[in-house]
Motif scaffolding. Structure first.
Motif, PDB file in Angstrom:
ATOM      1  N   ALA A   1      -3.024   3.916   7.159  1.00 50.73           N
ATOM      2  CA  ALA A   1      -3.636   5.099   6.547  1.00 50.73           C
ATOM      3  C   ALA A   1      -3.739   6.241   7.553  1.00 50.73           C
ATOM      4  O   ALA A   1      -3.386   7.380   7.254  1.00 50.73           O
ATOM      5  N   LYS A   2      -4.184   5.935   8.747  1.00 48.27           N
ATOM      6  CA  LYS A   2      -4.336   6.972   9.774  1.00 48.27           C
ATOM      7  C   LYS A   2      -2.981   7.578  10.145  1.00 48.27           C
ATOM      8  O   LYS A   2      -2.838   8.796  10.196  1.00 48.27           O
ATOM      9  N   ARG A   3      -1.993   6.732  10.392  1.00 43.50           N
ATOM     10  CA  ARG A   3      -0.653   7.224  10.758  1.00 43.50           C
ATOM     11  C   ARG A   3      -0.026   8.040   9.640  1.00 43.50           C
ATOM     12  O   ARG A   3       0.730   8.972   9.890  1.00 43.50           O
ATOM     13  N   HIS A  33      -3.530   9.696   5.628  1.00 44.24           N
ATOM     14  CA  HIS A  33      -4.408   9.395   4.497  1.00 44.24           C
ATOM     15  C   HIS A  33      -5.838   9.185   4.998  1.00 44.24           C
ATOM     16  O   HIS A  33      -6.066   8.958   6.181  1.00 44.24           O
ATOM     17  N   LEU A  34      -6.792   9.261   4.100  1.00 44.71           N
ATOM     18  CA  LEU A  34      -8.194   9.085   4.455  1.00 44.71           C
ATOM     19  C   LEU A  34      -8.624   7.652   4.186  1.00 44.71           C
ATOM     20  O   LEU A  34      -8.488   7.159   3.057  1.00 44.71           O
ATOM     21  N   TRP A  35      -9.117   6.992   5.218  1.00 48.31           N
ATOM     22  CA  TRP A  35      -9.720   5.658   5.056  1.00 48.31           C
ATOM     23  C   TRP A  35     -11.136   5.916   4.570  1.00 48.31           C
ATOM     24  O   TRP A  35     -11.998   6.341   5.324  1.00 48.31           O
ATOM     25  N   LEU A  65       0.841  -1.200   0.000  1.00 49.04           N
ATOM     26  CA  LEU A  65       0.000   0.000   0.000  1.00 49.04           C
ATOM     27  C   LEU A  65       0.874   1.248   0.000  1.00 49.04           C
ATOM     28  O   LEU A  65       0.620   2.188  -0.750  1.00 49.04           O
ATOM     29  N   HIS A  66       1.897   1.263   0.826  1.00 47.00           N
ATOM     30  CA  HIS A  66       2.793   2.423   0.887  1.00 47.00           C
ATOM     31  C   HIS A  66       3.410   2.706  -0.487  1.00 47.00           C
ATOM     32  O   HIS A  66       3.433   3.849  -0.941  1.00 47.00           O
TER      33      HIS A  66
END
Length: 77
Positions: free
Chosen positions: A51-53, A56-58, A21-22
Motif C-alpha cells: 500500500a505504501k509503495r 495507497h492509504l493504509w 490486493l493489486h
C-alpha cells in the motif's frame, strides 16, 4: 462499479495476497476501499508495504472473526 471490495486472503502466501490486493484495488476509483481479511500477520505486513509503495492509504486494521485481521486500504492517485 463498486468502490468497496472485500478480499479474503486467509491461507495465502504473502506474494499471492499482494497480487490479489493489486488486482482488487487497481480498477477502483481514487478513494475506493479494499478490506482484506488475513490470518497471517506477515501477510498483513507485506500488504502494508505494498500500500505504501503504491501510493495507497493504509486505513488501519482491526480484529476479525476467528482470529483473522481485517485491514482497510484506500486507493490513492
Amino acid at each position: 462499479m463498486t468502490d468497496h471490495v472485500r478480499l479474503d486472503v486467509r491461507g495465502m502466501t504473502c506474494s499471492d495476497a499482494v497480487v490479489r490486493l493489486h488486482k482488487a484495488i487497481s480498477p477502483l476509483p481514487q478513494g475506493g476501499t479494499v478490506v482484506v481479511v488475513s490470518d497471517d500477520k506477515e501477510v498483513v505486513a507485506d500488504l502494508r508495504k505494498y500500500a505504501k509503495r503504491g501510493g495507497h492509504l493504509w486505513a488501519g486494521e482491526r480484529p476479525g472473526l476467528q482470529g483473522a485481521l481485517e485491514c482497510e486500504v484506500r486507493r490513492g492517485e
